[in-house]
Design an enzyme around this catalytic site. Structure first.
Site, short mmCIF file in Angstrom:
data_model
loop_
_atom_site.label_atom_id
_atom_site.label_comp_id
_atom_site.label_asym_id
_atom_site.label_seq_id
_atom_site.Cartn_x
_atom_site.Cartn_y
_atom_site.Cartn_z
N LYS A 168 42.67 85.55 59.27
CA LYS A 168 41.52 85.45 60.18
C LYS A 168 40.48 84.60 59.46
O LYS A 168 39.62 85.12 58.74
CB LYS A 168 40.99 86.85 60.48
CG LYS A 168 39.82 86.91 61.45
CD LYS A 168 40.29 86.95 62.88
CE LYS A 168 39.12 87.19 63.84
NZ LYS A 168 39.56 87.17 65.24
N GLU A 178 44.85 83.99 63.28
CA GLU A 178 44.16 84.41 64.51
C GLU A 178 42.78 83.77 64.59
O GLU A 178 41.97 83.89 63.67
CB GLU A 178 44.00 85.93 64.57
CG GLU A 178 43.34 86.39 65.86
CD GLU A 178 42.86 87.82 65.83
OE1 GLU A 178 41.98 88.15 66.65
OE2 GLU A 178 43.36 88.60 65.00
#
Length: 230
Positions: A38, A116
């Site tokens: 992330k 992500e």
């Protein structure tokens, strides 16, 4: 050589983290070393160890053991707002080189990396660079998470069009959201399948990532990645 998959969504709150976690778990089940990434997160809690983002923690839990939090999420902001706005408010620009370095460090030690994004495909990282630009710069095959709710068809078709134009389209996964009734959700899924092709999976409302992981076609996904990157 490691394979990297980017996960984007039709909007924020559509289930990117749950789908990314399911993908990591499915890949782990093959015996591969996998890492979630992330790069930038906003909406984080203050802890004794520093800021911690719920989505990044979920990716860390679904990854192979041995990773530190900062390896999974190198840039973190507290406010639950668009990352570039959080960066402006704090006077702390998002360092793109840090995002690049973090990705390469994970690739060096893992067979698969699942990246992500924050929000949707075109969410800004700086005043000139979007998440889409960063992903395209690394030529990452991208999986679209479609939150099945009112407005999803338009958002899905527009995002898929952008991904295909960039040569990054890997496919899509549906995530049925709580506000959508079952009948309408099924009709929307049929419409999207007719326009975008068969989804790589559909997550039912409230379903655990572990359940979807058992249904994902990892072999087909690997072949699709190879075709895009080849």
């Amino acid at each position: 050589m490691s394979t990297v998959i980017a996960v984007t969504g039709t909007d924020t709150g559509v289930g990117k983290t749950r789908i990314a976690s399911a993908l990591l778990l499915a890949l782990r089940d093959t015996g591969a070393q996998v890492a979630g990434y992330k790069p930038v997160a906003s909406g984080s809690d203050s802890t004794a160890e520093g800021l911690r983002n719920e989505d990044a923690l979920a990716l860390l839990a679904a990854s192979s053991p041995g990773l530190r939090y900062d390896e999974v999420n190198p840039v973190t902001f507290a406010p639950a707002i668009a990352p570039h706005i959080a960066a402006q408010r704090e006077g702390r620009p998002i360092p793109l080189q840090t995002l690049d370095d973090g990705l390469e460090a994970l690739r060096a030690r893992h067979e698969w990396v699942v990246v992500e994004g924050a929000g949707g495909w075109r969410v800004p990282l700086t005043d000139r660079v979007d998440f889409a630009d960063w992903v395209a710069g690394h030529r990452l095959p991208t999986l679209l998470v479609v939150g099945i709710r009112l407005g999803a068809i338009n958002h899905s078709l527009l995002t898929a069009e952008a991904l295909k134009a960039a040569g990054l389209w890997l496919g899509w996964v549906g995530n049925i959201l709580p506000e959508e009734d079952t009948g309408t959700a099924n009709e929307m899924l049929q419409t999207l399948q007719a326009r975008l092709g068969t989804p790589l999976g559909v997550m039912a409302c409230g379903e655990a990532p572990e359940a979807l992981a058992q249904r994902l076609d990892v072999e087909g996904l690997a072949q699709a990645c190879t075709a895009l990157q080849g």
